[in-house]
Scaffold this motif. Structure first.
Motif, mmCIF file in Angstrom:
data_model
loop_
_atom_site.group_PDB
_atom_site.id
_atom_site.type_symbol
_atom_site.label_atom_id
_atom_site.label_comp_id
_atom_site.label_asym_id
_atom_site.label_seq_id
_atom_site.Cartn_x
_atom_site.Cartn_y
_atom_site.Cartn_z
ATOM 1 N N ASP A 125 0.818 -1.205 0.000
ATOM 2 C CA ASP A 125 0.000 0.000 0.000
ATOM 3 C C ASP A 125 0.858 1.264 0.000
ATOM 4 O O ASP A 125 0.478 2.280 -0.575
ATOM 5 N N ILE A 126 2.019 1.220 0.610
ATOM 6 C CA ILE A 126 2.952 2.354 0.616
ATOM 7 C C ILE A 126 4.052 2.153 -0.418
ATOM 8 O O ILE A 126 4.487 3.101 -1.070
ATOM 9 N N LEU A 127 4.511 0.934 -0.574
ATOM 10 C CA LEU A 127 5.656 0.660 -1.449
ATOM 11 C C LEU A 127 5.369 0.964 -2.914
ATOM 12 O O LEU A 127 6.201 1.578 -3.599
ATOM 13 N N GLU A 128 4.208 0.541 -3.383
ATOM 14 C CA GLU A 128 3.885 0.623 -4.800
ATOM 15 C C GLU A 128 3.906 2.069 -5.311
ATOM 16 O O GLU A 128 3.233 2.939 -4.776
ATOM 17 N N GLY A 129 4.731 2.295 -6.292
ATOM 18 C CA GLY A 129 4.835 3.610 -6.903
ATOM 19 C C GLY A 129 5.779 4.568 -6.192
ATOM 20 O O GLY A 129 6.100 5.626 -6.715
ATOM 21 N N ASN A 130 6.224 4.202 -4.983
ATOM 22 C CA ASN A 130 7.072 5.102 -4.201
ATOM 23 C C ASN A 130 8.491 4.592 -3.983
ATOM 24 O O ASN A 130 9.411 5.391 -3.840
ATOM 25 N N PHE A 131 8.656 3.258 -3.925
ATOM 26 C CA PHE A 131 9.940 2.697 -3.526
ATOM 27 C C PHE A 131 10.328 1.505 -4.382
ATOM 28 O O PHE A 131 9.474 0.821 -4.930
ATOM 29 N N ILE A 132 11.619 1.261 -4.404
ATOM 30 C CA ILE A 132 12.187 0.036 -4.943
ATOM 31 C C ILE A 132 12.777 -0.695 -3.743
ATOM 32 O O ILE A 132 13.385 -0.071 -2.871
ATOM 33 N N VAL A 133 12.599 -2.012 -3.689
ATOM 34 C CA VAL A 133 13.110 -2.789 -2.559
ATOM 35 C C VAL A 133 14.332 -3.588 -3.012
ATOM 36 O O VAL A 133 14.266 -4.357 -3.962
ATOM 37 N N ASP A 134 15.438 -3.376 -2.303
ATOM 38 C CA ASP A 134 16.674 -4.126 -2.514
ATOM 39 C C ASP A 134 16.895 -4.957 -1.257
ATOM 40 O O ASP A 134 17.322 -4.434 -0.227
ATOM 41 N N VAL A 135 16.613 -6.253 -1.341
ATOM 42 C CA VAL A 135 16.640 -7.099 -0.141
ATOM 43 C C VAL A 135 18.046 -7.299 0.424
ATOM 44 O O VAL A 135 18.194 -7.797 1.535
ATOM 45 N N SER A 136 19.058 -6.883 -0.300
ATOM 46 C CA SER A 136 20.426 -6.999 0.225
ATOM 47 C C SER A 136 20.793 -5.824 1.135
ATOM 48 O O SER A 136 21.855 -5.821 1.743
ATOM 49 N N GLU A 137 19.916 -4.837 1.233
ATOM 50 C CA GLU A 137 20.169 -3.648 2.051
ATOM 51 C C GLU A 137 19.308 -3.663 3.307
ATOM 52 O O GLU A 137 18.340 -4.413 3.410
ATOM 53 N N LYS A 138 19.667 -2.788 4.281
ATOM 54 C CA LYS A 138 18.833 -2.618 5.476
ATOM 55 C C LYS A 138 19.045 -1.229 6.067
ATOM 56 O O LYS A 138 20.089 -0.606 5.873
ATOM 57 N N ASP A 139 18.039 -0.752 6.767
ATOM 58 C CA ASP A 139 18.067 0.513 7.517
ATOM 59 C C ASP A 139 18.469 1.729 6.674
ATOM 60 O O ASP A 139 19.078 2.668 7.193
ATOM 61 N N LEU A 140 18.093 1.768 5.410
ATOM 62 C CA LEU A 140 18.483 2.888 4.551
ATOM 63 C C LEU A 140 17.799 4.191 4.965
ATOM 64 O O LEU A 140 18.446 5.236 5.013
ATOM 65 N N SER A 141 16.510 4.143 5.262
ATOM 66 C CA SER A 141 15.800 5.344 5.701
ATOM 67 C C SER A 141 16.307 5.797 7.070
ATOM 68 O O SER A 141 16.550 6.982 7.298
ATOM 69 N N TYR A 142 16.488 4.853 7.980
ATOM 70 C CA TYR A 142 16.987 5.168 9.320
ATOM 71 C C TYR A 142 18.384 5.788 9.251
ATOM 72 O O TYR A 142 18.647 6.808 9.898
ATOM 73 N N ASN A 143 19.274 5.201 8.466
ATOM 74 C CA ASN A 143 20.636 5.722 8.337
ATOM 75 C C ASN A 143 20.628 7.119 7.715
ATOM 76 O O ASN A 143 21.399 7.997 8.114
ATOM 77 N N ASN A 144 19.732 7.347 6.755
ATOM 78 C CA ASN A 144 19.601 8.659 6.144
ATOM 79 C C ASN A 144 19.152 9.689 7.171
ATOM 80 O O ASN A 144 19.633 10.809 7.202
ATOM 81 N N LYS A 145 18.227 9.295 8.046
ATOM 82 C CA LYS A 145 17.738 10.196 9.103
ATOM 83 C C LYS A 145 18.857 10.538 10.084
ATOM 84 O O LYS A 145 18.971 11.662 10.542
ATOM 85 N N GLN A 146 19.710 9.574 10.406
ATOM 86 C CA GLN A 146 20.796 9.789 11.347
ATOM 87 C C GLN A 146 21.845 10.764 10.809
ATOM 88 O O GLN A 146 22.468 11.489 11.587
ATOM 89 N N LYS A 147 22.010 10.789 9.482
ATOM 90 C CA LYS A 147 22.987 11.706 8.869
ATOM 91 C C LYS A 147 22.518 13.162 8.961
ATOM 92 O O LYS A 147 23.327 14.066 8.999
ATOM 93 N N ASN A 148 21.212 13.363 8.923
ATOM 94 C CA ASN A 148 20.658 14.739 8.864
ATOM 95 C C ASN A 148 20.324 15.280 10.218
ATOM 96 O O ASN A 148 20.300 14.833 11.217
#
Length: 148
Positions: A125-148
């Motif tokens: 419901d959120i993913l479709e049209g907004n995101f691509i999922v790369d199952v080899s990655e983790k915590d990308l949004s969280y890590n981005n938040k920590q940088k800012n």
């Protein structure tokens, strides 16, 4: 013409944020931050772990979150959801989810996920049209938040 078409597809892919298999997201209306989240492209809707889920009054639901706080919200819909154990009637509530510092408004189901590893499941419901999922990655949004 083929090159232009390939260019448009590539541009569309790279205009979307990439999420990994898991992340830590925020549900600000529920005062829940950095909630462990499983990204699930197989699930139609998103689901939040709650216990003691009960309908109160006419259109409200009450439950206890994993941080021991209580949530009382207006029910947006009630729907039968298929899962590994069969079919379960679930209450849905409207809320906001923050991913890559952008706010998305959606409906999520309330479910006892105590036998599962993650308190929150982010579905198509959120993913479709907004995101691509790369199952080899983790915590990308969280890590981005920590940088800012």
């Amino acid at each position: 013409m083929k090159i232009f078409f390939i260019f448009l597809i590539t541009l569309n892919l790279y205009s979307k944020e990439i999420l990994g298999a898991v992340d830590r997201l925020d549900l600000p209306l529920f005062n829940v931050y950095n909630i462990p989240t499983r990204i699930d492209t197989g699930a139609n809707s998103s689901s939040l772990h709650c216990v003691n889920i009960q309908k109160i009054e006419n259109d409200f639901v009450k439950c206890e979150l994993s941080n021991k706080t209580y949530l009382v919200e207006k029910i947006s819909k009630i729907k039968d959801i298929k899962n590994a154990n069969g079919t379960q009637k679930r209450f849905f509530v409207k809320t906001q989810i923050i991913i890559f510092q952008k706010t998305y408004t959606t409906e999520i189901s309330l479910s006892n996920r105590s036998n599962l590893s993650y308190d929150f499941l982010l579905g198509r419901d959120i993913l479709e049209g907004n995101f691509i999922v790369d199952v080899s990655e983790k915590d990308l949004s969280y890590n981005n938040k920590q940088k800012n």
